[in-house]
Scaffold this motif. Structure first.
Motif, PDB file in Angstrom:
ATOM      1  N   TYR A 184      -1.070  -4.837  -7.447  1.00  0.00           N
ATOM      2  CA  TYR A 184      -0.395  -3.575  -7.145  1.00  0.00           C
ATOM      3  C   TYR A 184       0.403  -2.994  -8.306  1.00  0.00           C
ATOM      4  O   TYR A 184       0.796  -1.825  -8.236  1.00  0.00           O
ATOM      5  CB  TYR A 184       0.526  -3.753  -5.935  1.00  0.00           C
TER       6      TYR A 184
ATOM      7  N   ASP B  68       2.054   1.854  -3.439  1.00  0.00           N
ATOM      8  CA  ASP B  68       0.968   2.451  -4.218  1.00  0.00           C
ATOM      9  C   ASP B  68       0.837   3.945  -3.920  1.00  0.00           C
ATOM     10  O   ASP B  68       0.650   4.759  -4.830  1.00  0.00           O
ATOM     11  CB  ASP B  68      -0.340   1.719  -3.899  1.00  0.00           C
TER      12      ASP B  68
ATOM     13  N   ASN C 291       3.559   5.997  -5.535  1.00  0.00           N
ATOM     14  CA  ASN C 291       3.328   6.151  -6.966  1.00  0.00           C
ATOM     15  C   ASN C 291       2.200   7.127  -7.262  1.00  0.00           C
ATOM     16  O   ASN C 291       2.352   8.056  -8.066  1.00  0.00           O
ATOM     17  CB  ASN C 291       3.033   4.789  -7.590  1.00  0.00           C
ATOM     18  N   THR C 292       1.055   6.948  -6.607  1.00  0.00           N
ATOM     19  CA  THR C 292      -0.107   7.766  -6.942  1.00  0.00           C
ATOM     20  C   THR C 292      -0.020   9.185  -6.381  1.00  0.00           C
ATOM     21  O   THR C 292      -0.467  10.135  -7.022  1.00  0.00           O
ATOM     22  CB  THR C 292      -1.398   7.099  -6.442  1.00  0.00           C
TER      23      THR C 292
ATOM     24  N   ASP D 143       0.838  -1.209   0.000  1.00  0.00           N
ATOM     25  CA  ASP D 143       0.000   0.000   0.000  1.00  0.00           C
ATOM     26  C   ASP D 143       0.869   1.254   0.000  1.00  0.00           C
ATOM     27  O   ASP D 143       0.538   2.250  -0.648  1.00  0.00           O
ATOM     28  CB  ASP D 143      -0.922   0.012   1.226  1.00  0.00           C
TER      29      ASP D 143
END
Length: 327
Positions: A263, A240, A243-244, A237
């Motif tokens: 993922y 993630d 990255n986001t 998580d």
């Protein structure tokens, strides 16, 4: 853990330090020809008039005919690979297929026997090491901490590429360390010696170091090793979020195909030293590919939570789990 790595463990961050065609009108001989009919095919405009090719997005890491190995034994053979910028890429494959070796080559920990690795078109082996370390961070598979160093002391090493001679430790440096400790849940361990931690705690401390390095490109070699399920999901998580929210490009080696599909935006499936397939998980993970690469018969079904591919191995004939058990 895979067994395709070098026998020498690594530690710490990646550290330092066409021409236009000539031409002109042809000489004229005699009267000029009549104009061509409107339906005639027109010549392609000269190359000089074509729009220039778009440059690759920043922080584009690529391998070009890359070969890597140890002691004369080739492990990665002639690989061409472009890591999508701004995305999460997962490298998967069976043991000893070259996953970790490929990552070591991309991180400049292993010199190629042939080919090159480029970052935004520049050969990383020609870049100053400190400059590369400000752009590319690495969590190696077997990291060794300095003897007696505390968790906070280890994480502070991630700020080394950003230091300048005679410049003091700054508020920005400490803020990066505090954020890395908080994000990995290691702030309560900051005063503990790294060599006294459990395997899972130690792994999270090394991930914190990689975060404190604060690079736009992050390479993670089996980041979920030693972690229980909860902490595996915490780390993934976090990847993630990086990255986001921060737009970081991430490349990570994983063993769990379901986690990789959930993922990652992009999968690279390694087999015998080269990619057997690469692309979005939904396009890459097929029953045929899993059987070919992993030698496991399976069904591929949608993950009930995310819709991403989920691998369900088929029960082997005669096995204890070949079918529903009667009571």
């Amino acid at each position: 853990m895979s067994d395709d790595r070098s026998t020498a463990p690594s530690s710490g961050p990646v550290s330092a330090d066409g021409p236009a065609t000539a031409g002109g009108p042809a000489p004229s001989h005699g009267p000029a020809p009549a104009p061509a009919p409107a339906t005639a095919t027109h010549a392609r405009p000269p190359a000089a008039d074509a729009p220039p090719a778009s440059p690759p997005p920043p922080n584009t890491l690529a391998a070009h005919r890359l070969s890597l190995g140890y002691a004369g034994r080739t492990v990665v053979d002639g690989v061409d690979l472009a890591v999508p910028a701004g995305a999460v890429t997962a490298v998967v494959g069976p043991n000893a297929c070259g996953k970790s070796t490929l990552l070591r080559g991309l991180a400049r920990l292993l010199a190629p026997s042939a080919g090159t690795v480029t970052l935004d078109g520049a050969d990383i082996h020609r870049m100053p090491a400190r400059a590369l370390a400000r752009r590319l961070g690495l969590l190696p598979q077997q990291a060794v901490a300095p003897e007696g160093v505390t968790v906070e002391g280890l994480v502070r090493l991630g700020r080394y590429p950003h230091q300048r001679m005679l410049s003091p430790w700054s508020r920005a440096d400490q803020a990066a360390v505090e954020e890395a400790l908080a994000r990995t849940g290691t702030d309560a361990l900051r005063d503990r010696p790294v060599d006294q931690l459990s395997g899972g705690q130690r792994q999270r401390a090394w991930i914190a170091l990689a975060l404190a390095q604060d690079t736009p490109l992050l390479l993670l070699d089996e980041p979920t090793t030693f972690l229980d399920l909860r902490h595996q999901l915490d780390v993934l998580d976090l990847v993630d979020e990086l990255n986001t929210e921060a737009g970081r490009t991430v490349v990570m080696v994983l063993h769990d195909l379901g986690q990789a599909a959930r993922y990652a935006d992009h999968l690279v499936v390694m087999c015998d030293g080269s990619p057997a397939a690469a692309g979005p998980p939904a396009d890459v993970l097929t029953a045929g590919l899993v059987e070919k690469v992993f030698q496991v018969e399976c069904r591929v079904v949608p993950d009930p939570e995310t819709g991403t591919p989920l691998i369900v191995p088929r029960a082997r004939p005669g096995g204890r789990r070949a079918g529903p058990r009667s009571h």
